[in-house]
Design a protein around this motif. Structure first.
Motif, PDB file in Angstrom:
ATOM      1  N   LYS A   1     -11.106  44.298 -26.017  1.00 56.41           N
ATOM      2  CA  LYS A   1     -11.971  43.314 -26.653  1.00 56.41           C
ATOM      3  C   LYS A   1     -13.435  43.659 -26.378  1.00 56.41           C
ATOM      4  O   LYS A   1     -13.789  44.146 -25.311  1.00 56.41           O
ATOM      5  CB  LYS A   1     -11.665  41.911 -26.134  1.00 56.41           C
ATOM      6  CG  LYS A   1     -10.339  41.340 -26.657  1.00 56.41           C
ATOM      7  CD  LYS A   1     -10.441  41.092 -28.154  1.00 56.41           C
ATOM      8  CE  LYS A   1      -9.207  40.365 -28.675  1.00 56.41           C
ATOM      9  NZ  LYS A   1      -9.286  40.149 -30.141  1.00 56.41           N
ATOM     10  N   THR A   2     -14.291  43.365 -27.364  1.00 57.66           N
ATOM     11  CA  THR A   2     -15.702  43.701 -27.233  1.00 57.66           C
ATOM     12  C   THR A   2     -16.330  43.048 -26.015  1.00 57.66           C
ATOM     13  O   THR A   2     -17.065  43.684 -25.249  1.00 57.66           O
ATOM     14  CB  THR A   2     -16.455  43.271 -28.507  1.00 57.66           C
ATOM     15  OG1 THR A   2     -15.876  43.935 -29.632  1.00 57.66           O
ATOM     16  CG2 THR A   2     -17.924  43.641 -28.406  1.00 57.66           C
ATOM     17  N   SER A   3     -16.036  41.754 -25.793  1.00 57.25           N
ATOM     18  CA  SER A   3     -16.614  41.056 -24.643  1.00 57.25           C
ATOM     19  C   SER A   3     -16.136  41.674 -23.334  1.00 57.25           C
ATOM     20  O   SER A   3     -16.891  41.764 -22.359  1.00 57.25           O
ATOM     21  CB  SER A   3     -16.263  39.569 -24.682  1.00 57.25           C
ATOM     22  OG  SER A   3     -14.866  39.374 -24.637  1.00 57.25           O
TER      23      SER A   3
ATOM     24  N   ILE B   1     -24.886  44.278 -30.257  1.00 56.23           N
ATOM     25  CA  ILE B   1     -24.508  43.102 -29.477  1.00 56.23           C
ATOM     26  C   ILE B   1     -25.291  43.065 -28.169  1.00 56.23           C
ATOM     27  O   ILE B   1     -25.812  42.016 -27.763  1.00 56.23           O
ATOM     28  CB  ILE B   1     -22.991  43.108 -29.193  1.00 56.23           C
ATOM     29  CG1 ILE B   1     -22.204  43.063 -30.505  1.00 56.23           C
ATOM     30  CG2 ILE B   1     -22.603  41.928 -28.305  1.00 56.23           C
ATOM     31  CD1 ILE B   1     -20.717  43.318 -30.341  1.00 56.23           C
TER      32      ILE B   1
ATOM     33  N   LEU C   1     -19.644  35.153 -27.173  1.00 56.17           N
ATOM     34  CA  LEU C   1     -19.122  36.312 -27.883  1.00 56.17           C
ATOM     35  C   LEU C   1     -17.596  36.304 -27.871  1.00 56.17           C
ATOM     36  O   LEU C   1     -16.956  36.605 -28.879  1.00 56.17           O
ATOM     37  CB  LEU C   1     -19.650  37.596 -27.232  1.00 56.17           C
ATOM     38  CG  LEU C   1     -19.227  38.906 -27.885  1.00 56.17           C
ATOM     39  CD1 LEU C   1     -19.790  39.012 -29.293  1.00 56.17           C
ATOM     40  CD2 LEU C   1     -19.700  40.087 -27.046  1.00 56.17           C
TER      41      LEU C   1
ATOM     42  N   GLU D   1     -15.091  36.452 -31.124  1.00 56.01           N
ATOM     43  CA  GLU D   1     -14.175  37.576 -31.340  1.00 56.01           C
ATOM     44  C   GLU D   1     -12.715  37.137 -31.396  1.00 56.01           C
ATOM     45  O   GLU D   1     -11.858  37.890 -31.856  1.00 56.01           O
ATOM     46  CB  GLU D   1     -14.368  38.644 -30.263  1.00 56.01           C
ATOM     47  CG  GLU D   1     -13.801  38.283 -28.917  1.00 56.01           C
ATOM     48  CD  GLU D   1     -14.104  39.328 -27.854  1.00 56.01           C
ATOM     49  OE1 GLU D   1     -14.766  40.330 -28.177  1.00 56.01           O
ATOM     50  OE2 GLU D   1     -13.683  39.138 -26.709  1.00 56.01           O
TER      51      GLU D   1
ATOM     52  N   THR E   1     -11.551  37.559 -34.859  1.00 57.98           N
ATOM     53  CA  THR E   1     -11.749  38.845 -35.535  1.00 57.98           C
ATOM     54  C   THR E   1     -10.462  39.655 -35.623  1.00 57.98           C
ATOM     55  O   THR E   1      -9.563  39.531 -34.792  1.00 57.98           O
ATOM     56  CB  THR E   1     -12.817  39.695 -34.814  1.00 57.98           C
ATOM     57  OG1 THR E   1     -12.327  40.060 -33.518  1.00 57.98           O
ATOM     58  CG2 THR E   1     -14.118  38.923 -34.664  1.00 57.98           C
TER      59      THR E   1
ATOM     60  N   CYS F   1     -25.526  39.857 -33.256  1.00 59.23           N
ATOM     61  CA  CYS F   1     -24.244  39.870 -32.551  1.00 59.23           C
ATOM     62  C   CYS F   1     -23.072  39.869 -33.528  1.00 59.23           C
ATOM     63  O   CYS F   1     -22.081  40.583 -33.331  1.00 59.23           O
ATOM     64  CB  CYS F   1     -24.135  38.663 -31.616  1.00 59.23           C
ATOM     65  SG  CYS F   1     -25.218  38.752 -30.178  1.00 59.23           S
TER      66      CYS F   1
ATOM     67  N   LEU G   1     -20.493  42.856 -33.843  1.00 57.49           N
ATOM     68  CA  LEU G   1     -19.072  42.588 -33.601  1.00 57.49           C
ATOM     69  C   LEU G   1     -18.235  42.994 -34.810  1.00 57.49           C
ATOM     70  O   LEU G   1     -17.137  43.539 -34.667  1.00 57.49           O
ATOM     71  CB  LEU G   1     -18.870  41.108 -33.290  1.00 57.49           C
ATOM     72  CG  LEU G   1     -17.488  40.680 -32.791  1.00 57.49           C
ATOM     73  CD1 LEU G   1     -17.118  41.438 -31.527  1.00 57.49           C
ATOM     74  CD2 LEU G   1     -17.460  39.167 -32.539  1.00 57.49           C
TER      75      LEU G   1
ATOM     76  N   THR H   1     -17.889  46.755 -34.611  1.00 56.66           N
ATOM     77  CA  THR H   1     -17.034  47.162 -33.491  1.00 56.66           C
ATOM     78  C   THR H   1     -15.566  46.882 -33.772  1.00 56.66           C
ATOM     79  O   THR H   1     -14.686  47.693 -33.481  1.00 56.66           O
ATOM     80  CB  THR H   1     -17.459  46.442 -32.198  1.00 56.66           C
ATOM     81  OG1 THR H   1     -18.839  46.690 -31.952  1.00 56.66           O
ATOM     82  CG2 THR H   1     -16.653  46.933 -31.002  1.00 56.66           C
ATOM     83  N   GLU H   2     -15.290  45.710 -34.348  1.00 56.52           N
ATOM     84  CA  GLU H   2     -13.905  45.296 -34.607  1.00 56.52           C
ATOM     85  C   GLU H   2     -13.421  45.728 -35.991  1.00 56.52           C
ATOM     86  O   GLU H   2     -12.301  45.397 -36.378  1.00 56.52           O
ATOM     87  CB  GLU H   2     -13.803  43.772 -34.474  1.00 56.52           C
ATOM     88  CG  GLU H   2     -14.223  43.213 -33.124  1.00 56.52           C
ATOM     89  CD  GLU H   2     -13.247  43.577 -32.022  1.00 56.52           C
ATOM     90  OE1 GLU H   2     -12.077  43.865 -32.325  1.00 56.52           O
ATOM     91  OE2 GLU H   2     -13.662  43.586 -30.843  1.00 56.52           O
TER      92      GLU H   2
END
Length: 204
Positions: free
Chosen positions: A6-8, A46, A108, A112, A115, A160, A164, A167-168
């Protein structure tokens, strides 16, 4: 050790790897960019968008300068970000920057949760260049209208969401990011016009 997906989680792991307990009071922008490794532009947007969600004087201008450089590279189709030495060496207060990230990462994480990879056309190469143009406008607004929170929060949120989405690989989120960027541009332009009109009224 499991790699965070996960991005976070990626950003939290990156911050942890920067050793907050270090004796040095600052961390350079180059250190943060190096820690992103091959995660490229999405996480960069982000990383430099999140600090604008809180009222921190001075950060909108600094993050705006970094984002201008990144935006030009996204529009040029580069695969990985690069920063000039002078910007890369710019120091940030480790304690303050990490505090900002720790406070904004939960937001965030909530975004996500919705997402997933979808609408690939909106997250592909052509869309990435459009994202770069949107980021350029948002970054310029951060520099010329550096009003913490009121002036920078809309831009920070749009950055952000766009980051995101990249990224996703979530095209729907990228589209939402464009909508937020348009709203943030309107707000920023409105604030800028009000400030200029007020200054002119005082002078003349």
């Amino acid at each position: 050790m499991t790699t965070p997906d996960k991005t976070s989680q990626m950003l939290a792991a990156m911050m942890a790897a920067q050793a907050p307990g270090s004796q040095t009071a600052t961390v350079s922008i180059g250190d943060l960019m190096a820690a992103l490794r091959n995660r490229a532009f999405g996480l960069s947007l982000i990383l430099f968008g999140l600090p604008n969600l809180l009222p921190i004087p001075g950060l909108p201008i600094l993050t705006g300068i970094v984002l201008v450089v990144l935006a030009v590279q996204i529009m040029a189709g580069r695969d990985s970000p690069w920063l000039p030495d002078r910007i890369s060496r710019a120091p940030l207060s480790r304690e303050r920057f990490f505090a900002v990230m720790n406070r904004t990462l939960p937001l965030l994480a909530r975004i996500e949760a919705w997402t997933r990879p979808r609408l690939g056309f909106a997250a592909g190469p052509a869309a990435r260049r459009a994202v770069g143009f949107a980021v350029l406008i948002l970054a310029v607004l951060l520099i010329i209208v550096p009003v913490p929170w009121i002036g920078s929060m809309p831009q920070g949120l749009a950055l952000c969401v766009l980051g995101l989405g990249l990224t996703e690989r979530d095209g729907l989120l990228v589209i939402a990011g464009f909508a937020l960027a348009a709203l943030a541009t309107s707000i920023g332009a409105g604030i800028g016009y009000t400030v200029v009109a007020g200054a002119l009224a005082i002078l003349f």
